[in-house]
Design a protein around this motif. Sequence first.
Motif, PDB file in Angstrom:
ATOM      1  N   LYS A   1     -15.322  46.938  83.116  1.00  0.00           N
ATOM      2  CA  LYS A   1     -16.085  48.038  83.697  1.00  0.00           C
ATOM      3  C   LYS A   1     -16.234  47.885  85.210  1.00  0.00           C
ATOM      4  O   LYS A   1     -16.100  48.848  85.948  1.00  0.00           O
ATOM      5  CB  LYS A   1     -17.469  48.086  83.045  1.00  0.00           C
ATOM      6  CG  LYS A   1     -18.397  49.080  83.635  1.00  0.00           C
ATOM      7  CD  LYS A   1     -18.828  50.079  82.631  1.00  0.00           C
ATOM      8  CE  LYS A   1     -19.839  51.003  83.261  1.00  0.00           C
ATOM      9  NZ  LYS A   1     -19.442  52.359  83.195  1.00  0.00           N
ATOM     10  N   PHE A   2     -16.503  46.667  85.682  1.00  0.00           N
ATOM     11  CA  PHE A   2     -16.718  46.413  87.098  1.00  0.00           C
ATOM     12  C   PHE A   2     -15.409  45.906  87.699  1.00  0.00           C
ATOM     13  O   PHE A   2     -15.131  44.716  87.686  1.00  0.00           O
ATOM     14  CB  PHE A   2     -17.842  45.402  87.306  1.00  0.00           C
ATOM     15  CG  PHE A   2     -19.183  45.914  86.867  1.00  0.00           C
ATOM     16  CD1 PHE A   2     -19.957  46.658  87.734  1.00  0.00           C
ATOM     17  CD2 PHE A   2     -19.642  45.681  85.591  1.00  0.00           C
ATOM     18  CE1 PHE A   2     -21.188  47.151  87.341  1.00  0.00           C
ATOM     19  CE2 PHE A   2     -20.870  46.171  85.188  1.00  0.00           C
ATOM     20  CZ  PHE A   2     -21.645  46.908  86.061  1.00  0.00           C
ATOM     21  N   LEU A   3     -14.610  46.812  88.222  1.00  0.00           N
ATOM     22  CA  LEU A   3     -13.294  46.479  88.749  1.00  0.00           C
ATOM     23  C   LEU A   3     -13.309  46.184  90.238  1.00  0.00           C
ATOM     24  O   LEU A   3     -12.254  45.998  90.833  1.00  0.00           O
ATOM     25  CB  LEU A   3     -12.313  47.621  88.464  1.00  0.00           C
ATOM     26  CG  LEU A   3     -12.080  47.915  86.986  1.00  0.00           C
ATOM     27  CD1 LEU A   3     -11.200  49.144  86.831  1.00  0.00           C
ATOM     28  CD2 LEU A   3     -11.471  46.726  86.298  1.00  0.00           C
ATOM     29  N   ASP A   4     -14.490  46.150  90.840  1.00  0.00           N
ATOM     30  CA  ASP A   4     -14.601  45.859  92.253  1.00  0.00           C
ATOM     31  C   ASP A   4     -14.226  44.397  92.485  1.00  0.00           C
ATOM     32  O   ASP A   4     -14.670  43.511  91.774  1.00  0.00           O
ATOM     33  CB  ASP A   4     -16.047  46.094  92.705  1.00  0.00           C
ATOM     34  CG  ASP A   4     -16.158  46.413  94.179  1.00  0.00           C
ATOM     35  OD1 ASP A   4     -15.111  46.562  94.816  1.00  0.00           O
ATOM     36  OD2 ASP A   4     -17.289  46.526  94.669  1.00  0.00           O
ATOM     37  N   GLY A   5     -13.364  44.144  93.447  1.00  0.00           N
ATOM     38  CA  GLY A   5     -12.976  42.768  93.713  1.00  0.00           C
ATOM     39  C   GLY A   5     -11.747  42.695  94.593  1.00  0.00           C
ATOM     40  O   GLY A   5     -11.228  43.696  95.068  1.00  0.00           O
ATOM     41  N   VAL A   6     -11.273  41.471  94.795  1.00  0.00           N
ATOM     42  CA  VAL A   6     -10.081  41.204  95.587  1.00  0.00           C
ATOM     43  C   VAL A   6      -9.053  40.599  94.649  1.00  0.00           C
ATOM     44  O   VAL A   6      -9.342  39.637  93.937  1.00  0.00           O
ATOM     45  CB  VAL A   6     -10.393  40.229  96.744  1.00  0.00           C
ATOM     46  CG1 VAL A   6      -9.135  39.894  97.510  1.00  0.00           C
ATOM     47  CG2 VAL A   6     -11.426  40.836  97.673  1.00  0.00           C
ATOM     48  N   TYR A   7      -7.857  41.175  94.631  1.00  0.00           N
ATOM     49  CA  TYR A   7      -6.812  40.739  93.722  1.00  0.00           C
ATOM     50  C   TYR A   7      -5.546  40.412  94.494  1.00  0.00           C
ATOM     51  O   TYR A   7      -5.245  41.032  95.511  1.00  0.00           O
ATOM     52  CB  TYR A   7      -6.500  41.828  92.694  1.00  0.00           C
ATOM     53  CG  TYR A   7      -7.706  42.233  91.869  1.00  0.00           C
ATOM     54  CD1 TYR A   7      -8.113  41.463  90.796  1.00  0.00           C
ATOM     55  CD2 TYR A   7      -8.442  43.353  92.192  1.00  0.00           C
ATOM     56  CE1 TYR A   7      -9.199  41.808  90.046  1.00  0.00           C
ATOM     57  CE2 TYR A   7      -9.547  43.722  91.439  1.00  0.00           C
ATOM     58  CZ  TYR A   7      -9.922  42.942  90.356  1.00  0.00           C
ATOM     59  OH  TYR A   7     -11.021  43.287  89.630  1.00  0.00           O
ATOM     60  N   VAL A   8      -4.768  39.450  93.985  1.00  0.00           N
ATOM     61  CA  VAL A   8      -3.463  39.120  94.568  1.00  0.00           C
ATOM     62  C   VAL A   8      -2.435  40.029  93.921  1.00  0.00           C
ATOM     63  O   VAL A   8      -2.282  40.052  92.702  1.00  0.00           O
ATOM     64  CB  VAL A   8      -3.115  37.641  94.315  1.00  0.00           C
ATOM     65  CG1 VAL A   8      -1.721  37.328  94.836  1.00  0.00           C
ATOM     66  CG2 VAL A   8      -4.131  36.732  94.961  1.00  0.00           C
ATOM     67  N   SER A   9      -1.734  40.818  94.742  1.00  0.00           N
ATOM     68  CA  SER A   9      -0.761  41.757  94.194  1.00  0.00           C
ATOM     69  C   SER A   9       0.657  41.187  94.209  1.00  0.00           C
ATOM     70  O   SER A   9       1.450  41.497  93.338  1.00  0.00           O
ATOM     71  CB  SER A   9      -0.785  43.071  94.973  1.00  0.00           C
ATOM     72  OG  SER A   9      -0.439  42.846  96.313  1.00  0.00           O
ATOM     73  N   ALA A  10       0.984  40.353  95.186  1.00  0.00           N
ATOM     74  CA  ALA A  10       2.326  39.758  95.269  1.00  0.00           C
ATOM     75  C   ALA A  10       2.245  38.490  96.105  1.00  0.00           C
ATOM     76  O   ALA A  10       1.383  38.358  96.975  1.00  0.00           O
ATOM     77  CB  ALA A  10       3.304  40.739  95.882  1.00  0.00           C
ATOM     78  N   HIS A  11       3.163  37.562  95.832  1.00  0.00           N
ATOM     79  CA  HIS A  11       3.229  36.358  96.639  1.00  0.00           C
ATOM     80  C   HIS A  11       4.676  35.922  96.741  1.00  0.00           C
ATOM     81  O   HIS A  11       5.517  36.309  95.929  1.00  0.00           O
ATOM     82  CB  HIS A  11       2.358  35.233  96.056  1.00  0.00           C
ATOM     83  CG  HIS A  11       2.743  34.837  94.671  1.00  0.00           C
ATOM     84  ND1 HIS A  11       3.710  33.894  94.428  1.00  0.00           N
ATOM     85  CD2 HIS A  11       2.316  35.250  93.468  1.00  0.00           C
ATOM     86  CE1 HIS A  11       3.836  33.740  93.128  1.00  0.00           C
ATOM     87  NE2 HIS A  11       3.013  34.560  92.515  1.00  0.00           N
ATOM     88  N   GLY A  12       4.980  35.164  97.758  1.00  0.00           N
ATOM     89  CA  GLY A  12       6.343  34.694  97.973  1.00  0.00           C
ATOM     90  C   GLY A  12       6.598  34.472  99.448  1.00  0.00           C
ATOM     91  O   GLY A  12       5.693  34.530 100.276  1.00  0.00           O
ATOM     92  N   THR A  13       7.854  34.217  99.763  1.00  0.00           N
ATOM     93  CA  THR A  13       8.225  33.965 101.150  1.00  0.00           C
ATOM     94  C   THR A  13       8.723  35.248 101.787  1.00  0.00           C
ATOM     95  O   THR A  13       9.328  36.094 101.128  1.00  0.00           O
ATOM     96  CB  THR A  13       9.312  32.892 101.229  1.00  0.00           C
ATOM     97  OG1 THR A  13      10.440  33.331 100.459  1.00  0.00           O
ATOM     98  CG2 THR A  13       8.813  31.576 100.674  1.00  0.00           C
ATOM     99  N   LEU A  14       8.458  35.381 103.072  1.00  0.00           N
ATOM    100  CA  LEU A  14       8.944  36.515 103.834  1.00  0.00           C
ATOM    101  C   LEU A  14      10.235  36.124 104.531  1.00  0.00           C
ATOM    102  O   LEU A  14      10.318  35.076 105.177  1.00  0.00           O
ATOM    103  CB  LEU A  14       7.930  36.953 104.889  1.00  0.00           C
ATOM    104  CG  LEU A  14       6.646  37.567 104.380  1.00  0.00           C
ATOM    105  CD1 LEU A  14       5.714  37.848 105.560  1.00  0.00           C
ATOM    106  CD2 LEU A  14       6.918  38.848 103.653  1.00  0.00           C
ATOM    107  N   GLU A  15      11.235  36.949 104.431  1.00  0.00           N
ATOM    108  CA  GLU A  15      12.497  36.690 105.111  1.00  0.00           C
ATOM    109  C   GLU A  15      12.675  37.747 106.177  1.00  0.00           C
ATOM    110  O   GLU A  15      12.619  38.931 105.893  1.00  0.00           O
ATOM    111  CB  GLU A  15      13.644  36.691 104.114  1.00  0.00           C
ATOM    112  CG  GLU A  15      13.480  35.630 103.066  1.00  0.00           C
ATOM    113  CD  GLU A  15      14.695  35.507 102.188  1.00  0.00           C
ATOM    114  OE1 GLU A  15      15.762  36.026 102.570  1.00  0.00           O
ATOM    115  OE2 GLU A  15      14.587  34.880 101.134  1.00  0.00           O
ATOM    116  N   GLU A  16      12.893  37.288 107.395  1.00  0.00           N
ATOM    117  CA  GLU A  16      13.010  38.238 108.506  1.00  0.00           C
ATOM    118  C   GLU A  16      14.411  38.264 109.042  1.00  0.00           C
ATOM    119  O   GLU A  16      15.162  37.363 108.976  1.00  0.00           O
ATOM    120  CB  GLU A  16      12.045  37.835 109.607  1.00  0.00           C
ATOM    121  CG  GLU A  16      10.622  37.970 109.155  1.00  0.00           C
ATOM    122  CD  GLU A  16       9.645  37.620 110.245  1.00  0.00           C
ATOM    123  OE1 GLU A  16      10.016  37.694 111.438  1.00  0.00           O
ATOM    124  OE2 GLU A  16       8.509  37.300 109.930  1.00  0.00           O
TER     125      GLU A  16
END
Length: 90
Positions: A75-90
């Motif tokens: 019911k209480f969906l307020d919060g901070v969630y991790v959506s994706a993780h990994g390395t950034l390639e530039e």
Amino acid sequence: PINATITNGGSTVELRNFLGEKRVRIVNMLPGVKVEKSAGTKDELLVTGTDIDLTSRSSALIRQSCLVKDKDIRKFLDGVYVSAHGTLEE
């Protein structure tokens, strides 16, 4: 809704209005880790750094500061969630 403010040049995150509380949650990033707001997506924080362990631990500190306790998490969906993780390639 939660308001996130980035201070100290990206080394501190202040989280306000979690579940309507007046308390301000301050999360300090670990050394070498910077946080910034995403330019393309609303309500998204990007945690960057050279060491993947320190960036993962900093992300976990942000997430753990806003855990819902003693309430139904469906019911209480307020919060901070991790959506994706990994390395950034530039």
